[in-house]
Motif scaffolding. Structure first.
Motif, PDB file in Angstrom:
ATOM      1  N   ASP A 299    -118.065 -39.460  86.863  1.00 14.79           N
ATOM      2  CA  ASP A 299    -118.578 -38.231  86.245  1.00 14.79           C
ATOM      3  C   ASP A 299    -117.643 -37.095  86.664  1.00 14.79           C
ATOM      4  O   ASP A 299    -117.609 -36.711  87.828  1.00 14.79           O
ATOM      5  CB  ASP A 299    -120.010 -38.027  86.765  1.00 14.79           C
ATOM      6  CG  ASP A 299    -120.727 -36.801  86.225  1.00 14.79           C
ATOM      7  OD1 ASP A 299    -120.109 -35.722  86.188  1.00 14.79           O
ATOM      8  OD2 ASP A 299    -121.921 -36.926  85.893  1.00 14.79           O
TER       9      ASP A 299
ATOM     10  N   GLY B  86    -117.062 -31.952  83.615  1.00 15.74           N
ATOM     11  CA  GLY B  86    -118.259 -31.121  83.654  1.00 15.74           C
ATOM     12  C   GLY B  86    -118.133 -29.736  83.041  1.00 15.74           C
ATOM     13  O   GLY B  86    -118.684 -28.767  83.560  1.00 15.74           O
TER      14      GLY B  86
ATOM     15  N   ASN C  32    -118.792 -26.638  80.370  1.00 22.85           N
ATOM     16  CA  ASN C  32    -119.993 -26.174  79.707  1.00 22.85           C
ATOM     17  C   ASN C  32    -119.680 -25.784  78.275  1.00 22.85           C
ATOM     18  O   ASN C  32    -118.735 -25.036  78.029  1.00 22.85           O
ATOM     19  CB  ASN C  32    -120.591 -25.012  80.482  1.00 22.85           C
ATOM     20  CG  ASN C  32    -120.942 -25.430  81.895  1.00 22.85           C
ATOM     21  OD1 ASN C  32    -121.564 -26.465  82.112  1.00 22.85           O
ATOM     22  ND2 ASN C  32    -120.501 -24.657  82.879  1.00 22.85           N
TER      23      ASN C  32
ATOM     24  N   HIS D 279    -112.908 -25.504  86.371  1.00 24.37           N
ATOM     25  CA  HIS D 279    -113.048 -26.858  85.833  1.00 24.37           C
ATOM     26  C   HIS D 279    -111.752 -27.647  85.928  1.00 24.37           C
ATOM     27  O   HIS D 279    -111.727 -28.832  85.681  1.00 24.37           O
ATOM     28  CB  HIS D 279    -113.521 -26.802  84.383  1.00 24.37           C
ATOM     29  CG  HIS D 279    -114.915 -26.272  84.247  1.00 24.37           C
ATOM     30  ND1 HIS D 279    -115.195 -25.045  83.707  1.00 24.37           N
ATOM     31  CD2 HIS D 279    -116.106 -26.797  84.630  1.00 24.37           C
ATOM     32  CE1 HIS D 279    -116.502 -24.834  83.737  1.00 24.37           C
ATOM     33  NE2 HIS D 279    -117.083 -25.882  84.302  1.00 24.37           N
TER      34      HIS D 279
ATOM     35  N   HIS E 106    -119.627 -35.526  80.982  1.00 25.40           N
ATOM     36  CA  HIS E 106    -120.911 -34.901  81.322  1.00 25.40           C
ATOM     37  C   HIS E 106    -120.930 -33.398  80.998  1.00 25.40           C
ATOM     38  O   HIS E 106    -120.976 -32.532  81.875  1.00 25.40           O
ATOM     39  CB  HIS E 106    -121.258 -35.123  82.803  1.00 25.40           C
ATOM     40  CG  HIS E 106    -122.712 -34.855  83.080  1.00 25.40           C
ATOM     41  ND1 HIS E 106    -123.720 -35.666  82.637  1.00 25.40           N
ATOM     42  CD2 HIS E 106    -123.326 -33.830  83.724  1.00 25.40           C
ATOM     43  CE1 HIS E 106    -124.890 -35.167  83.008  1.00 25.40           C
ATOM     44  NE2 HIS E 106    -124.682 -34.042  83.664  1.00 25.40           N
TER      45      HIS E 106
ATOM     46  N   TYR F 244    -131.639 -28.616  86.404  1.00 25.42           N
ATOM     47  CA  TYR F 244    -130.329 -29.270  86.497  1.00 25.42           C
ATOM     48  C   TYR F 244    -130.485 -30.676  87.088  1.00 25.42           C
ATOM     49  O   TYR F 244    -129.947 -31.655  86.566  1.00 25.42           O
ATOM     50  CB  TYR F 244    -129.442 -28.384  87.377  1.00 25.42           C
ATOM     51  CG  TYR F 244    -127.994 -28.798  87.571  1.00 25.42           C
ATOM     52  CD1 TYR F 244    -127.197 -29.196  86.502  1.00 25.42           C
ATOM     53  CD2 TYR F 244    -127.417 -28.732  88.835  1.00 25.42           C
ATOM     54  CE1 TYR F 244    -125.864 -29.527  86.695  1.00 25.42           C
ATOM     55  CE2 TYR F 244    -126.087 -29.065  89.039  1.00 25.42           C
ATOM     56  CZ  TYR F 244    -125.307 -29.463  87.968  1.00 25.42           C
ATOM     57  OH  TYR F 244    -123.991 -29.787  88.177  1.00 25.42           O
TER      58      TYR F 244
ATOM     59  N   ASP G  33    -129.769 -34.588  85.863  1.00 19.32           N
ATOM     60  CA  ASP G  33    -128.894 -35.541  86.535  1.00 19.32           C
ATOM     61  C   ASP G  33    -129.619 -36.856  86.832  1.00 19.32           C
ATOM     62  O   ASP G  33    -129.033 -37.940  86.722  1.00 19.32           O
ATOM     63  CB  ASP G  33    -128.316 -34.926  87.821  1.00 19.32           C
ATOM     64  CG  ASP G  33    -126.912 -34.369  87.580  1.00 19.32           C
ATOM     65  OD1 ASP G  33    -126.112 -35.045  86.908  1.00 19.32           O
ATOM     66  OD2 ASP G  33    -126.625 -33.253  88.056  1.00 19.32           O
TER      67      ASP G  33
ATOM     68  N   VAL H  35    -117.178 -33.156  91.801  1.00 17.61           N
ATOM     69  CA  VAL H  35    -117.794 -31.851  91.544  1.00 17.61           C
ATOM     70  C   VAL H  35    -117.469 -30.910  92.722  1.00 17.61           C
ATOM     71  O   VAL H  35    -117.206 -31.356  93.839  1.00 17.61           O
ATOM     72  CB  VAL H  35    -119.334 -32.007  91.383  1.00 17.61           C
ATOM     73  CG1 VAL H  35    -119.992 -30.671  91.057  1.00 17.61           C
ATOM     74  CG2 VAL H  35    -119.699 -33.027  90.307  1.00 17.61           C
TER      75      VAL H  35
ATOM     76  N   GLN I   9    -121.798 -28.142  95.705  1.00 18.71           N
ATOM     77  CA  GLN I   9    -122.959 -28.864  95.181  1.00 18.71           C
ATOM     78  C   GLN I   9    -123.306 -30.097  96.024  1.00 18.71           C
ATOM     79  O   GLN I   9    -124.073 -30.960  95.606  1.00 18.71           O
ATOM     80  CB  GLN I   9    -122.722 -29.257  93.712  1.00 18.71           C
ATOM     81  CG  GLN I   9    -122.626 -28.044  92.801  1.00 18.71           C
ATOM     82  CD  GLN I   9    -122.636 -28.410  91.307  1.00 18.71           C
ATOM     83  OE1 GLN I   9    -123.181 -29.427  90.906  1.00 18.71           O
ATOM     84  NE2 GLN I   9    -122.033 -27.564  90.493  1.00 18.71           N
TER      85      GLN I   9
ATOM     86  N   PHE J  56    -126.355 -32.865  95.511  1.00 17.22           N
ATOM     87  CA  PHE J  56    -126.173 -34.282  95.196  1.00 17.22           C
ATOM     88  C   PHE J  56    -126.823 -35.191  96.241  1.00 17.22           C
ATOM     89  O   PHE J  56    -127.270 -36.280  95.905  1.00 17.22           O
ATOM     90  CB  PHE J  56    -124.696 -34.612  94.964  1.00 17.22           C
ATOM     91  CG  PHE J  56    -124.269 -34.341  93.554  1.00 17.22           C
ATOM     92  CD1 PHE J  56    -124.589 -35.213  92.523  1.00 17.22           C
ATOM     93  CD2 PHE J  56    -123.596 -33.175  93.225  1.00 17.22           C
ATOM     94  CE1 PHE J  56    -124.242 -34.960  91.212  1.00 17.22           C
ATOM     95  CE2 PHE J  56    -123.239 -32.891  91.916  1.00 17.22           C
ATOM     96  CZ  PHE J  56    -123.557 -33.787  90.901  1.00 17.22           C
TER      97      PHE J  56
HETATM   98  N1  ARG Z   1    -121.430 -28.311  84.323  1.00 20.15           N
HETATM   99  C1  ARG Z   1    -121.489 -28.194  85.742  1.00 20.15           C
HETATM  100  C2  ARG Z   1    -120.811 -26.889  86.201  1.00 20.15           C
HETATM  101  O1  ARG Z   1    -120.062 -26.278  85.454  1.00 20.15           O
HETATM  102  C3  ARG Z   1    -120.829 -29.352  86.468  1.00 20.15           C
HETATM  103  C4  ARG Z   1    -121.425 -30.712  86.190  1.00 20.15           C
HETATM  104  C5  ARG Z   1    -121.202 -31.674  87.311  1.00 20.15           C
HETATM  105  N2  ARG Z   1    -121.730 -33.026  87.062  1.00 20.15           N
HETATM  106  C6  ARG Z   1    -123.007 -33.338  87.195  1.00 20.15           C
HETATM  107  N3  ARG Z   1    -123.394 -34.569  86.917  1.00 20.15           N
HETATM  108  N4  ARG Z   1    -123.905 -32.496  87.591  1.00 20.15           N
HETATM  109  O2  ARG Z   1    -121.050 -26.499  87.321  1.00 20.15           O
END
Ligand code: ARG
Length: 588
Positions: free
Chosen positions: A119, A122, A124, A133, A159, A324, A328, A348, A352, A356
């Motif tokens: 994964d 990520g 948006n 990113h 993702h 969120y 997941d 990631v 985070q 996780f």
């Molecule tokens: N979209 C999220 C961001 O911009 C990151 C996603 C990471 N992956 C996940 N499975 N949560 O922070």
């Protein structure tokens, strides 16, 4: 094929055994005093305790057993009981010959291979890709390539962040700008236009505008939340808009990732997981894991051995909305059903990590993921500017990935067009390749978990531990090989020779370390290991190049040996940069 260190270790282990000691003491490592020797074994020091003998005596016993051994040109006992060794030129030659002829240069793939979902990325939807990113994409892509090289089946999933308030914000902003669009007419029952009512640049303007407005205008935010709710509960016009947003945004993302040589197998997003939520939540309740606390539905995930507080995993907010982590967890339900992976890895931002930890524990505890399925979090640090603060544009705004790439590419273009014979098109393609190498290597050469300073000048330098330096080395070798063939010779007719000079031997030793380096990179899922290896190899090559007449060599047999060595080196280097996710031009 054994690693070179394993070949040497086996021999030294045999010698320990023949001298009457346990073979486990015979482990050989690369010398940490390259000025004294190439390899060393410190086993006699440990054996001394067991055998109540001076380490020096034990080492001497072993040294005697190694006398005349074809693998070593030197074995020496030094105080207090180290064995210092040099590999023999013949041993190196024979190892490199096998490397040259074996697939993956003799690297042995992992014995038990896994099916892995990776994964990463990520991004948006509808928000421009920004440098935050970049790291996930760059590191994830390299880890994917490294794990595949080791024989694992890796499925990369981007993702997408395609669920939540950002969609409602866009819809509401669009409604204000173009209220007459058919998507907003609730009584409309016909088909919606195929063409999106906005372009990507309009879309990228809409989101920041909407986001800023929602911070000042409470009524607007309220309306956006309502739009999000209606979208998620099936309002036709909004769903049609969503698919336009998705389409426009995803094609732009694909273009950007393409420029970065980042490729995903799956383009799933948070929205794909939503259908799995109701059953998942019901099961958590039925099994007694989820309970109501302060109105919210939570699952406890703390463990007795925790030294820091790990708060409960919140599954539903008190208003019943998912979060969120609900997404997941539901994504894991979906992944287990669709792919039955042995391992799911997330690349990631390291901020985070606690999040996780909660998700993984909750997934294991509630049985979403079986106990024997691995879940791994690979957290990366922040990309900072020279001021030590998160990387920004000169104006202080969020730097867009596209802008960054284009800037560096232009700099590289200036640099190479100064002194070259290339056509404009060649220079353009080449500058793209160098820019990518600069960015990716600049990132990957740091341990992922560390913050690093994004220093364009440093990263794009042709000297030092940089991507362009590696490319420059590859181009240098390619040019020699090209000239050799232009002189009427054939590379296929060349063959490796035992090293005759110090710099030649050093280069061969560097090559012989290939499997060891790959093995480390695979075990630690660490691209920086590959960088360190190819940097050393490039240095060894350049040193050899400066010390040796290659094209001017009159002894044709000797020259063949050099050319074969360069040819092997360039293949190993190109293999290395491929694992990092970039490639080399023919000229630069
Ligand atoms: N979209 C999220 C961001 O911009 C990151 C996603 C990471 N992956 C996940 N499975 N949560 O922070």
């Amino acid at each position: 094929m054994d690693k070179f260190l394993t070949v040497l270790t086996k021999e030294v282990m045999d010698a320990f055994e023949r001298a009457g000691y346990d073979r486990s003491y015979g482990k050989v490592g690369v010398s940490n005093r390259p000025d004294l020797c190439e390899f060393q074994c410190n086993g006699a020091l440990a054996a001394a305790k067991t055998y109540h003998k001076a380490p020096f005596v034990i080492a001497e016993d072993v040294e005697k057993e190694l006398a005349g051994n074809v693998l070593f040109s030197k074995v020496e006992t030094v105080k207090p009981g180290f064995l210092n060794m040099d590999a023999s030129p013949e041993a190196l030659l024979s190892y490199l010959k096998s490397m040259d002829q074996t697939e993956r240069f003799g690297y042995e793939m992992d014995a038990s291979t896994q099916k892995i979902i990776l994964d990463y990325g990520g991004p948006n939807v509808a928000k421009p890709l920004h440098v935050g990113h970049l790291r996930s994409a760059v590191i994830g892509e390299s880890i994917k390539r490294i794990l595949r090289y080791a024989g694992h089946e890796v499925i990369g999933d981007v993702h997408l962040g395609d669920w939540g308030l950002q969609m409602g914000l866009i819809i509401e902003e669009l409604k204000n700008r173009q209220p007459d669009l058919v998507y907003f007419d609730e009584s409309y029952e016909g088909d919606y236009p195929k063409e999106a009512p906005f372009t990507i640049s309009e879309l990228e303007d809409i989101y920041p505008a909407a986001s800023a407005r929602s911070k000042e205008d409470a009524a607007f935010k309220e309306a956006a939340m309502q739009a999000t709710y209606e979208l998620q509960h099936g309002r036709r016009g909004y769903q049609a808009l969503l698919s336009h947003i998705m389409h426009v945004s995803v094609s732009d993302l694909k273009k950007n990732y393409d420029r970065l040589s980042v490729e995903f197998d799956l383009w799933k997003g948070e929205s794909d997981a939503q259908p799995y939520i109701p059953d998942m939540v019901q099961k958590m309740k039925d099994d007694g894991y989820a309970y109501i606390s302060d109105g919210a539905l939570v699952v406890d995930v703390k463990e007795e051995t925790d030294t820091k507080e790990v708060p409960p995993c919140m599954i539903l907010k008190s208003d019943g909305a998912s979060l969120y982590n609900t997404t997941d967890l539901a994504t894991l339900v979906m992944r287990m059903q669709d792919y039955h992976p042995d391992h799911v890895i997330y690349v990631v931002d390291k901020r985070q990590e606690l999040y996780f930890t909660q998700v993984f524990r909750c997934a294991k505890k509630t049985g979403i993921v079986p106990a024997d399925t691995d879940l791994t979090f690979i957290g990366f640090g922040t990309m900072n500017g020279k001021d030590g603060k998160p990387f920004k544009t000169r104006e202080g705004g969020v730097m867009r990935l596209e802008t960054l790439l284009t800037d560096i590419q232009e700099q590289m273009y200036q640099k190479i067009s100064e002194n070259d014979t290339m056509t404009e098109d060649q220079a353009k393609v080449t500058s793209e390749q160098i820019a990518l190498a600069a960015i990716k290597y600049g990132d990957l050469s740091n341990q992922a978990s560390k913050d690093y300073i994004f220093d364009v000048e440093k990263f794009s330098s042709f000297e030092g531990n940089t991507g362009p330096y590696i490319l420059y080395t590859i181009v240098r070798i390619k040019s020699i090989l090209r000239k050799y063939e232009e002189g009427g010779e054939t590379i296929a007719d060349t063959k490796l020779m035992a090293p005759q000079t110090e710099s030649e031997k050093k280069l061969m030793l560097a090559l012989a370390g290939f499997s060891e380096a790959i093995d480390g990179a695979v075990r630690e899922m660490a691209p920086h290991r590959i960088c360190a290896y190819i940097y050393d190899l490039a240095n060894a090559l350049n040193h050899f190049y400066h010390e040796t007449k290659i094209l001017a060599e009159v002894d044709k047999e000797k020259q063949k040996g050099y050319i074969a060595l360069l040819n092997l080196t360039v293949r190993v280097l190109e293999n290395g940069i491929d694992l990092l996710g970039f490639e080399a031009p023919d000229k630069m």
